[in-house]
Design an enzyme around this catalytic site. Sequence first.
Site, PDB file in Angstrom:
ATOM      1  N   ALA A  25     -10.801   7.961  -4.901  1.00  0.00           N
ATOM      2  CA  ALA A  25     -11.216   6.922  -4.026  1.00  0.00           C
ATOM      3  C   ALA A  25     -11.171   5.627  -4.779  1.00  0.00           C
ATOM      4  O   ALA A  25     -12.308   5.461  -5.160  1.00  0.00           O
ATOM      5  CB  ALA A  25     -12.020   7.445  -3.305  1.00  0.00           C
ATOM      6  N   GLU A  74      -0.919   7.710 -13.744  1.00  0.00           N
ATOM      7  CA  GLU A  74      -0.641   8.016 -12.439  1.00  0.00           C
ATOM      8  C   GLU A  74       0.804   7.433 -12.394  1.00  0.00           C
ATOM      9  O   GLU A  74       1.635   7.975 -11.679  1.00  0.00           O
ATOM     10  CB  GLU A  74      -1.411   7.387 -11.493  1.00  0.00           C
ATOM     11  CG  GLU A  74      -0.903   7.611  -9.800  1.00  0.00           C
ATOM     12  CD  GLU A  74      -1.953   7.179  -8.794  1.00  0.00           C
ATOM     13  OE1 GLU A  74      -2.347   6.113  -9.122  1.00  0.00           O
ATOM     14  OE2 GLU A  74      -1.582   7.631  -7.756  1.00  0.00           O
ATOM     15  N   GLN A  83      24.011   7.787   3.841  1.00  0.00           N
ATOM     16  CA  GLN A  83      25.573   7.176   4.205  1.00  0.00           C
ATOM     17  C   GLN A  83      26.464   8.290   3.930  1.00  0.00           C
ATOM     18  O   GLN A  83      27.566   8.545   4.720  1.00  0.00           O
ATOM     19  CB  GLN A  83      25.588   6.091   3.275  1.00  0.00           C
ATOM     20  CG  GLN A  83      26.752   5.217   3.554  1.00  0.00           C
ATOM     21  CD  GLN A  83      26.434   4.427   4.889  1.00  0.00           C
ATOM     22  OE1 GLN A  83      25.294   4.284   5.545  1.00  0.00           O
ATOM     23  NE2 GLN A  83      27.739   4.175   5.463  1.00  0.00           N
ATOM     24  N   THR A  92       2.148  -1.467  -5.569  1.00  0.00           N
ATOM     25  CA  THR A  92       3.449  -1.790  -5.215  1.00  0.00           C
ATOM     26  C   THR A  92       4.368  -2.311  -6.153  1.00  0.00           C
ATOM     27  O   THR A  92       3.874  -2.857  -7.368  1.00  0.00           O
ATOM     28  CB  THR A  92       3.294  -2.822  -4.213  1.00  0.00           C
ATOM     29  OG1 THR A  92       2.606  -4.024  -4.621  1.00  0.00           O
ATOM     30  CG2 THR A  92       2.077  -2.227  -3.028  1.00  0.00           C
TER      31      THR A  92
HETATM   32  C1  LIG Z   1       0.489   7.625   1.374  1.00  0.00           C
HETATM   33  C2  LIG Z   1      -0.743   6.887   0.447  1.00  0.00           C
HETATM   34  C3  LIG Z   1      -1.253   7.651  -0.325  1.00  0.00           C
HETATM   35  C4  LIG Z   1      -2.396   6.701  -1.047  1.00  0.00           C
HETATM   36  N1  LIG Z   1      -2.962   7.503  -1.992  1.00  0.00           N
HETATM   37  C5  LIG Z   1      -4.405   6.800  -2.554  1.00  0.00           C
HETATM   38  C6  LIG Z   1      -5.309   7.522  -3.175  1.00  0.00           C
HETATM   39  O1  LIG Z   1      -5.363   8.813  -3.320  1.00  0.00           O
HETATM   40  N2  LIG Z   1      -6.239   6.810  -3.689  1.00  0.00           N
HETATM   41  C7  LIG Z   1      -6.330   5.416  -3.579  1.00  0.00           C
HETATM   42  O2  LIG Z   1      -7.399   4.873  -4.034  1.00  0.00           O
HETATM   43  N3  LIG Z   1      -5.560   4.857  -2.966  1.00  0.00           N
HETATM   44  C8  LIG Z   1      -4.262   5.489  -2.461  1.00  0.00           C
HETATM   45  N4  LIG Z   1      -3.351   4.903  -1.674  1.00  0.00           N
HETATM   46  C9  LIG Z   1      -3.502   3.293  -1.795  1.00  0.00           C
HETATM   47  C10 LIG Z   1      -2.339   2.556  -2.326  1.00  0.00           C
HETATM   48  O3  LIG Z   1      -2.592   2.529  -3.689  1.00  0.00           O
HETATM   49  C11 LIG Z   1      -2.381   1.154  -1.804  1.00  0.00           C
HETATM   50  O4  LIG Z   1      -1.579   1.342  -0.546  1.00  0.00           O
HETATM   51  C12 LIG Z   1      -1.584   0.336  -2.494  1.00  0.00           C
HETATM   52  O5  LIG Z   1      -2.167   0.077  -3.723  1.00  0.00           O
HETATM   53  C13 LIG Z   1      -1.427  -1.374  -1.854  1.00  0.00           C
HETATM   54  O6  LIG Z   1      -2.507  -1.806  -1.217  1.00  0.00           O
HETATM   55  P1  LIG Z   1      -2.435  -2.117   0.334  1.00  0.00           P
HETATM   56  O7  LIG Z   1      -1.965  -0.985   1.030  1.00  0.00           O
HETATM   57  O8  LIG Z   1      -3.860  -2.597   0.478  1.00  0.00           O
HETATM   58  O9  LIG Z   1      -1.551  -3.378   0.365  1.00  0.00           O
HETATM   59  P2  LIG Z   1      -1.730  -4.808   0.039  1.00  0.00           P
HETATM   60  O10 LIG Z   1      -2.535  -4.921  -1.113  1.00  0.00           O
HETATM   61  O11 LIG Z   1      -2.496  -5.745   1.364  1.00  0.00           O
HETATM   62  O12 LIG Z   1      -0.375  -5.441   0.022  1.00  0.00           O
HETATM   63  C14 LIG Z   1       0.204  -5.905   1.110  1.00  0.00           C
HETATM   64  C15 LIG Z   1       1.921  -6.561   0.388  1.00  0.00           C
HETATM   65  O13 LIG Z   1       1.344  -7.698  -0.321  1.00  0.00           O
HETATM   66  C16 LIG Z   1       1.934  -7.830  -1.575  1.00  0.00           C
HETATM   67  N5  LIG Z   1       1.021  -8.174  -2.603  1.00  0.00           N
HETATM   68  C17 LIG Z   1      -0.302  -8.061  -2.907  1.00  0.00           C
HETATM   69  N6  LIG Z   1      -0.656  -8.631  -3.710  1.00  0.00           N
HETATM   70  C18 LIG Z   1       0.250  -9.596  -4.216  1.00  0.00           C
HETATM   71  C19 LIG Z   1       0.532 -10.385  -5.452  1.00  0.00           C
HETATM   72  N7  LIG Z   1      -0.507 -10.733  -6.159  1.00  0.00           N
HETATM   73  N8  LIG Z   1       1.709 -10.854  -5.291  1.00  0.00           N
HETATM   74  C20 LIG Z   1       2.682 -10.479  -4.766  1.00  0.00           C
HETATM   75  N9  LIG Z   1       2.604  -9.746  -3.723  1.00  0.00           N
HETATM   76  C21 LIG Z   1       1.330  -8.899  -3.166  1.00  0.00           C
HETATM   77  C22 LIG Z   1       2.114  -6.148  -1.744  1.00  0.00           C
HETATM   78  O14 LIG Z   1       2.871  -5.661  -3.081  1.00  0.00           O
HETATM   79  C23 LIG Z   1       2.699  -5.729  -0.267  1.00  0.00           C
HETATM   80  O15 LIG Z   1       4.060  -5.975  -0.238  1.00  0.00           O
HETATM   81  C24 LIG Z   1      -2.373   5.576  -1.175  1.00  0.00           C
HETATM   82  C25 LIG Z   1      -1.767   4.524  -0.246  1.00  0.00           C
HETATM   83  C26 LIG Z   1      -0.700   5.319   0.682  1.00  0.00           C
HETATM   84  C27 LIG Z   1       0.250   4.654   1.643  1.00  0.00           C
END
Ligand SMILES: Cc1cc2nc3c(=O)[nH]c(=O)nc-3n(C[C@H](O)[C@H](O)[C@H](O)COP(=O)(O)OP(=O)(O)OC[C@H]3O[C@@H](n4cnc5c(N)ncnc54)[C@H](O)[C@@H]3O)c2cc1C
Length: 378
Positions: free
Chosen positions: A121, A238, A333, A362
């Site tokens: 987490a 990871e 497709q 991401t």
């Molecule tokens: C199915 C699933 C499993 C997961 N498992 C885990 C887990 O086990 N443990 C854990 O800790 N986390 C986990 N996560 C979390 C995951 O690592 C985050 O969702 C991911 O890091 C993105 O964070 P966010 O969703 O808050 O998106 P945000 O950080 O809010 O990003 C939203 C958008 O903004 C973009 N963005 C953000 N910052 C920038 C920047 N500086 N420049 C350009 N673009 C930017 C991103 O690329 C994205 O397109 C999981 C997520 C999912 C969906």
Amino acid sequence: METSEHKLLRESVREFSNSELEPIAANIDQTDQFPQNVFQKLGPLGLLGITAAEKDGGAGAGVLSATIAMEELGRVSASFALSYLAHTILCVNGIATHGSSEQKKKYLPDLISGKKIGGMAMTEPGAGSDAVGMKTKAVKSGNHYILNGEKCFITNGSVADIFVVYARTSEDRKKGISAFIVEKDFSGFSVGKKLDKMGMRGSPTSELIFENCHVPIENRMKEEGQGLCAMMQTLDIERITISGISLGLAQASLEKSLAYSQERTQFEKPIFSFQMIQKMLADMATELEAARRLSYYAAECADQGQKNLGFVASACKVFAAEMATKNALKAVQIFGGYGYTKEYPLERYVRDAKLMEIGAGTSEVMRIKIAKELKEKY
Ligand SMILES: Cc1cc2nc3c(=O)[nH]c(=O)nc-3n(C[C@H](O)[C@H](O)[C@H](O)COP(=O)(O)OP(=O)(O)OC[C@H]3O[C@@H](n4cnc5c(N)ncnc54)[C@H](O)[C@@H]3O)c2cc1C
């Protein structure tokens, strides 16, 4: 270099995937139920501690082996492979790499045997890509730390027994993060909402809530304030191993497309004979192989003890993830209207592959990391 051991491992995981996962893969997706009984069967196969040292009860098989295992599980059920990643890499490998000998002795045996399930987490509602901006606090009080805060998107959240949790022990952005091992039965710990996701269904993703959660001091991993380093190292591993899931998804897209295109006839010919279909298949195979080589190279860098994995880990993660989505879409497709139905698994591959571009950092964040490395190098 893939050795004969890697080949044997691939064969045995493929056998497991074909016999245990293939019959239930569509059902896992439809019901969104984690197949815990099947997951536990990975223990006796030595897969749940694949990277942990043999002296700690693991297989000591390294990061390339873990990537290959992800690939073979991901080829049949990407959601199962994602839960396997959270357990094996984020929790078991985290404790095996950063835990004290007492922590390893206490927690690894049950995690490696499959008796207990693990998770990690880090992410919070307000701290995703900017994970270092986390707000969950850990305050020392007597022989405990008291944790308060909320984590979200935690893979295995609702089924795990043991979590590696990152929390803030001081306001210093980087030196204020510490790592803890939290058991689900600790007072003040609870599991929040389970998410209803587009893909990766059957890999449970939940919120975790810490309300005056009492964590014994001996459950802090490394020194106070050294959590960020452990977190970043875990994330690099990871990103390499999760690429294996992308490879598995793309391999499945290719295999299904090759078979279907030779069976399906239109204009009195198998659709395989049309050059535009051949182009799609050729591009799928080429990009998959490029992603595979980059991911294996990154895994080998990790296995050889390369200190800075930032570039290779980010590069293989973004390349393999985007390739997996592209290949799954091409497979839809090639299947035409049938690809758009739930009769075939292609639409599941698209939904599962999309997560590869978001979880574990991401694609945008991966490119930022690559650019930073480039700036430092040139
Ligand atoms: C199915 C699933 C499993 C997961 N498992 C885990 C887990 O086990 N443990 C854990 O800790 N986390 C986990 N996560 C979390 C995951 O690592 C985050 O969702 C991911 O890091 C993105 O964070 P966010 O969703 O808050 O998106 P945000 O950080 O809010 O990003 C939203 C958008 O903004 C973009 N963005 C953000 N910052 C920038 C920047 N500086 N420049 C350009 N673009 C930017 C991103 O690329 C994205 O397109 C999981 C997520 C999912 C969906």
